[in-house]
Every structure is written in structure tokens, then in C-alpha cells.
Write a protein that holds these residues in place. Structure first.
Motif, short mmCIF file in Angstrom:
data_model
loop_
_atom_site.label_atom_id
_atom_site.label_comp_id
_atom_site.label_asym_id
_atom_site.label_seq_id
_atom_site.Cartn_x
_atom_site.Cartn_y
_atom_site.Cartn_z
N GLY A 60 35.12 29.93 38.70
CA GLY A 60 35.45 30.94 39.70
C GLY A 60 36.92 31.32 39.70
N VAL A 61 37.80 30.31 39.65
CA VAL A 61 39.24 30.59 39.66
C VAL A 61 39.67 31.22 38.34
N ARG A 62 39.25 30.62 37.24
CA ARG A 62 39.67 31.13 35.92
C ARG A 62 39.11 32.53 35.67
N GLY A 63 37.85 32.75 36.07
CA GLY A 63 37.24 34.06 35.85
C GLY A 63 37.95 35.16 36.61
N CYS A 64 38.34 34.90 37.84
CA CYS A 64 39.05 35.90 38.64
C CYS A 64 40.46 36.11 38.10
N ALA A 65 41.16 34.99 37.80
CA ALA A 65 42.52 35.09 37.28
C ALA A 65 42.53 35.85 35.95
N SER A 66 41.56 35.56 35.10
CA SER A 66 41.50 36.24 33.80
C SER A 66 41.25 37.74 33.97
N HIS A 67 40.42 38.11 34.93
CA HIS A 67 40.17 39.53 35.21
C HIS A 67 41.47 40.22 35.64
N ARG A 68 42.22 39.57 36.49
CA ARG A 68 43.47 40.17 36.97
C ARG A 68 44.52 40.25 35.86
N LEU A 69 44.42 39.38 34.89
CA LEU A 69 45.37 39.39 33.78
C LEU A 69 44.91 40.30 32.64
N GLY A 70 43.73 40.91 32.77
CA GLY A 70 43.21 41.78 31.73
C GLY A 70 42.58 41.04 30.58
N ARG A 71 42.29 39.76 30.75
CA ARG A 71 41.64 38.98 29.69
C ARG A 71 40.13 39.05 29.92
N GLN A 72 39.57 40.19 29.60
CA GLN A 72 38.22 40.50 30.04
C GLN A 72 37.14 39.67 29.35
N ALA A 73 37.39 39.26 28.13
CA ALA A 73 36.39 38.46 27.43
C ALA A 73 36.16 37.12 28.16
N VAL A 74 37.26 36.48 28.56
CA VAL A 74 37.15 35.22 29.29
C VAL A 74 36.51 35.46 30.65
N ALA A 75 36.95 36.54 31.32
CA ALA A 75 36.40 36.86 32.64
C ALA A 75 34.90 37.10 32.57
N ASP A 76 34.46 37.83 31.54
CA ASP A 76 33.04 38.12 31.40
C ASP A 76 32.23 36.86 31.10
N ALA A 77 32.80 35.99 30.28
CA ALA A 77 32.11 34.73 29.96
C ALA A 77 31.95 33.87 31.20
N ASP A 78 32.99 33.82 32.02
CA ASP A 78 32.91 33.03 33.26
C ASP A 78 31.92 33.64 34.25
#
Length: 494
Positions: free
Chosen positions: A380-398
Motif C-alpha cells: 500500500g505505501v510503496r504502491g502509492c509512493a511509486s505512483h506519486r513518483l511516476g514509477r508506474q510499473a511498480v505502482a501497477d504491480a502493487d
């Protein structure tokens, strides 16, 4: 969980039998006693085996009981399964004898729980409650709560009801700093309501004083008649705070009662009072004072310091306190809970890059380092943080992981969808949770509103998205179909 007896308690009582113990038996018992006190269990068991071959063991109940207790307590410490099974057999015999100590009941209960023999375990707890209630009060709450969780997961509803009834009873009161019967009573009330016994459930609900539990129960329409439509949580919390202060006096060398007082001061919007309360034991925390629950609660003192600092508007101090907490290892492993808490604080206070970096030591947490619930918090934390940082692949995986493992922590999927601005997806997951009996309470609590902390810190964007979700007609209709959520406007929330 085993509780070893003091030697005096083990050999207490008088012998009973046709004859008194022989001098040689008494001499061997003295040797066993000395070995037990060292402790030297191999020597104890050698004496036990010699004495079991004597007439004294067969003819004298006192000798037999003492030897069975020595044997059970020592064999239970072995790593061999055969020894543990024998320890249980010896404990079963000893616990049924007059004058037996609490230690053999510890062996008995521990074995039944470890082997998941739930009918035997619940029956044993019932005997302990009836025959030695003072011992029951000393059993660690963490262990008792673990057993309840296991009974629920095993779908042992009838046994769980018998079990919770023991700890909801007024004769039980845990002798533990910050200990309370309230969690057991809350869960017992829900079980009674589920069984259609609302009158009994209401009687238990009337005993509750914990504001968090009362708030949760008030979201259940079955308890509205007894709790009322306008539960004043602020007044409830003020009364509960007065009650908590007595625990500080009762356990002057403990951390947990101080944490509990500070937590509720913060809940009432008084973070400076919370900080002052926590600082009363700061020298003891940072020094070598012999605090009775240091091992269990020093980490949570730092956690509560962080929460109070954040509520007061001091983010750097809040982060620093959680860094200290997260640096305290759990055994030899990374402190999973507080590493996640630190990352979540960084995310919520505008530092998503810091949150991602903080979580790096937990990258392999799915291998068993963290519980399934803990893994979902990381996601939850990593997925949201990654989305805000534009790291969409990680965000989508989470996001995909949260959707696939939703039962491990249902709120994680909703929070990730809110973080991404996906109100339609968040509404769908929230409505599904409202329609799920086991997930409904958590969903209603998330939809309820509470007064913001008295500081000027910018709010996390998810807070605004949650407000939009709360206002959606489809979400409101789903909430009304099951219960309702609480609002500051009703003057019933803190």
C-alpha cells in the motif's frame, strides 16, 4: 508461554499415602530440587527416573505428584517431539492431582494450543477459570488473543464462544500493565449478536468503556438501541482517560499505561499534553531503568512520541522518533511494523521518495519476514509512493497484488485506488467491503469523519479523495443499507 514454577511452589504441600517418604526418597528429591534450581534438567530427570522405580512413587501421592511435575516441566523444554508428548502426558496426570502447581497447567495448555487441539484447549481453560482464576489472570494477553484469532480462523465458532465467555466474565482481570477485558467483551458481544442473542449481547456492550471499541460497535445497527444514535465519543474518551490514569498508579514501573494515557490525550486533540505525559518516563526509557515491560513496549513509546509530534505539527521530530523505533530490531530481524510506519509517515507528509527508500530493507518481505497483512501494508505505501513518483510499473504491480490478495487487508486496495484518483474503482471496492459482513466495520470506520489534529500541516491528498468517496451517492446508499458512518457534523465523533 510456559510458566516455570518456583521450587517452593513445586514441592509445597504435605505427603499423603500409606507411608511417609523414605529417607532415600527424600534425599533423591533434594538432589532433584537442587538440580531444578540451577537449572539442570538432565540431572532432574535422572533423579526422577530413579525415584519412579521406587515404592515411594507408587505408594505416596505427594512424591508421585512432585515427580510428575518435575518431569513435565523439564521434558517440555526439550526439542524432541517424543519428550514434549511425554511432558504433556505427565502434566495431564499431575494437573488432576491435589496440590498441583500452575506450571503443569502451562505445559498442558501450551501443548494443546501448539497442536491445535481446540476442544481440549478450551476445556482446559474452562477448568483453569473455575479452579485457579488467579493463574488465568497471569496468562499473557498476547497469547490469549492469539488463541482467539486461531479459533476464528479455524471457524470454531462454538468453541470460540465458550472461550470468549471466560474472559468477558467479571471474575477475570489480566494482571498486565494496560491489560483489559474489553477486547474479549467486544468480540463476545458480536458473537452473541450473530447468534441472535441480542439481549445478552447488549448486556456485554453496556460493560464496555473503551472509546474505540464503542465507536466500532455503534456502527452496527444491532447495537444502536443500547448505545444510542448520538454516542458522544469525546465524553466517553474523557471518562476512559480517567480510568487509564489509575493504571499508571497501579503499574508505576511500566511503559504501557503511560502510552495509553498519551494516546487518548492525543485523540482528544491535546498533543502537547500527550508529549508531556510521555516525557515523564523519558529518562527511564533512554536509561537503564528496570521497566517491567521494556522489551514489549519501548518501541511503542517511540511510536507514540512520533504520533504526538505529528499531531502537534512537528514532522521532523515525528520522523526522528519513528527512525529510532524502526532501528530497534525484532530478534535479529528488521523491525517490520515500525519500518512500515515510518514509510507511511513519510508518504503522508510529502516525502514519497523517502518512503520508498525506507521500505527497501523489506523488499523480500513476502518470503515470510512479514505477515500477509504486513506485506499488504508494504504494498500500500510503496504502491502509492511509486505512483506519486511516476514509477508506474511498480505502482501497477502493487495495485495488482493488492487486488489479488484483498482478503489479507481489504482497505489497502481502496487506499491505493484513492491515491491514484480512481474514484470509481475505490467506490466499487468500498461498496464490496460494505456488503461483506467481516469487512463492514473497517469500511464504516474509514468512511466516518473525525476532527483533524490541531496543526497547520497540509493534509495528504488521499484525505481529500476519501472525502469525495464519502460524498458519492452509491457509497452512501451502500452504507445506509447496512448501517451508517459517523460524521463530525453529528457532534458524536472526537
Amino acid at each position: 508461554m510456559l510458566e516455570m514454577l518456583t521450587l517452593a511452589a513445586l514441592i509445597a504441600g504435605t505427603w499423603a499415602g500409606p507411608i511417609e517418604p523414605s529417607p532415600s526418597a527424600m534425599a533423591e528429591l533434594e538432589k532433584a530440587t537442587t538440580a531444578f534450581d540451577e537449572p539442570n534438567c538432565p540431572a532432574v530427570l535422572e533423579s526422577v527416573n530413579r525415584l519412579k522405580a521406587t515404592p515411594d512413587y507408587k505408594q505416596n501421592d505427594w512424591v508421585r505428584r512432585v515427580l510428575l511435575e518435575f518431569s513435565a516441566l523439564c521434558l517440555s523444554q526439550s526439542s524432541q517431539e517424543s519428550d514434549k508428548a511425554q511432558a504433556y502426558a505427565e502434566a495431564m496426570l499431575a494437573s488432576d492431582m491435589q496440590g498441583s502447581g500452575d506450571g503443569v497447567w502451562g505445559v498442558r495448555l501450551d501443548r494443546e494450543v501448539r497442536t491445535k487441539d481446540w476442544p481440549a484447549a478450551v476445556t482446559s481453560f474452562e477448568r483453569v477459570a473455575a479452579e485457579r482464576p488467579l493463574y488465568l489472570n497471569r496468562v499473557p494477553l498476547a497469547w490469549l488473543n492469539y488463541i482467539d484469532l486461531q479459533l476464528r480462523r479455524a471457524d470454531q465458532t462454538a468453541l470460540r464462544r465458550r472461550y470468549l465467555a471466560l474472559f468477558a466474565d467479571s471474575s477475570y482481570w489480566p494482571e498486565e500493565p494496560g491489560g483489559s477485558t474489553e477486547g474479549f467483551r467486544y468480540r463476545y458481544a458480536l458473537l452473541l449478536a450473530d447468534a441472535g442473542e441480542q439481549e445478552k449481547a447488549d448486556a456485554i456492550a453496556r460493560l464496555l468503556t473503551n472509546p474505540s471499541l464503542l465507536m466500532s460497535l455503534s456502527l452496527d445497527p444491532r447495537f444502536r438501541p443500547v448505545l444510542g444514535d448520538d454516542l458522544n465519543l469525546r465524553a466517553v474518551t474523557e471518562r476512559y482517560l480517567t480510568q487509564l490514569r489509575t493504571q499508571v498508579g497501579r503499574f508505576p514501573n511500566a511503559i504501557r499505561p503511560v502510552i495509553d494515557v498519551a494516546e487518548h490525550q492525543r485523540m482528544l486533540g491535546r498533543p502537547q499534553d500527550a508529549l508531556a505525559t510521555l516525557r515523564t518516563i523519558e529518562p527511564a526509557i533512554k536509561g537503564d531503568a528496570p521497566l517491567s515491560d521494556r522489551d514489549d513496549n519501548v518501541i511503542w513509546w517511540w511510536d507514540q512520541m512520533s504520533r504526538a509530534h505529528r499531531a502537534a505539527g512537528d514532522v521532523p521530530a515525528a520522523v526522528a522518533a519513528l527512525r529510532t523505533a524502526s532501528a530497534i530490531k525484532e530478534g535479529n530481524a528488521v523491525n517490520v511494523s515500525h519500518t512500515i510506519n515510518l514509510a507511511n509517515l513519510q508518504l503522508n507528509t510529502g516525502d514519497p521518495a523517502g518512503a520508498v527508500e525506507t521500505l527497501l530493507p523489506l523488499a523480500g518481505a513476502g518470503d515470510g519476514t512479514a505477515s500477509p497483512y504486513g506485506v499488504m501494508q508494504i504494498v500500500g505505501v510503496r504502491g502509492c509512493a511509486s505512483h506519486r513518483l511516476g514509477r508506474q510499473a511498480v505502482a501497477d504491480a502493487d495495485l495488482a497484488y493488492a487486488r489479488a490478495h484483498i482478503d489479507d487487508a481489504p482497505g489497502t486496495l481502496t487506499q491505493l485506488q484513492l491515491c491514484r484518483g480512481d474514484l470509481d474503482g475505490a467506490a466499487a471496492s468500498m461498496i464490496a467491503r460494505l456488503e461483506n459482513k467481516d469487512q463492514r466495520h473497517g469500511a464504516l470506520e474509514e468512511l466516518s469523519t473525525f476532527n483533524a489534529p490541531p496543526n497547520t500541516l497540509p493534509r495528504d491528498p488521499v484525505v481529500a479523495e476519501l472525502g469525495k468517496l464519502r460524498a458519492r451517492p452509491d457509497v452512501q446508499a451502500a452504507a445506509r443499507a447496512t448501517s451508517t458512518f459517523r460524521s463530525r457534523a453529528s457532534n458524536t465523533a472526537l
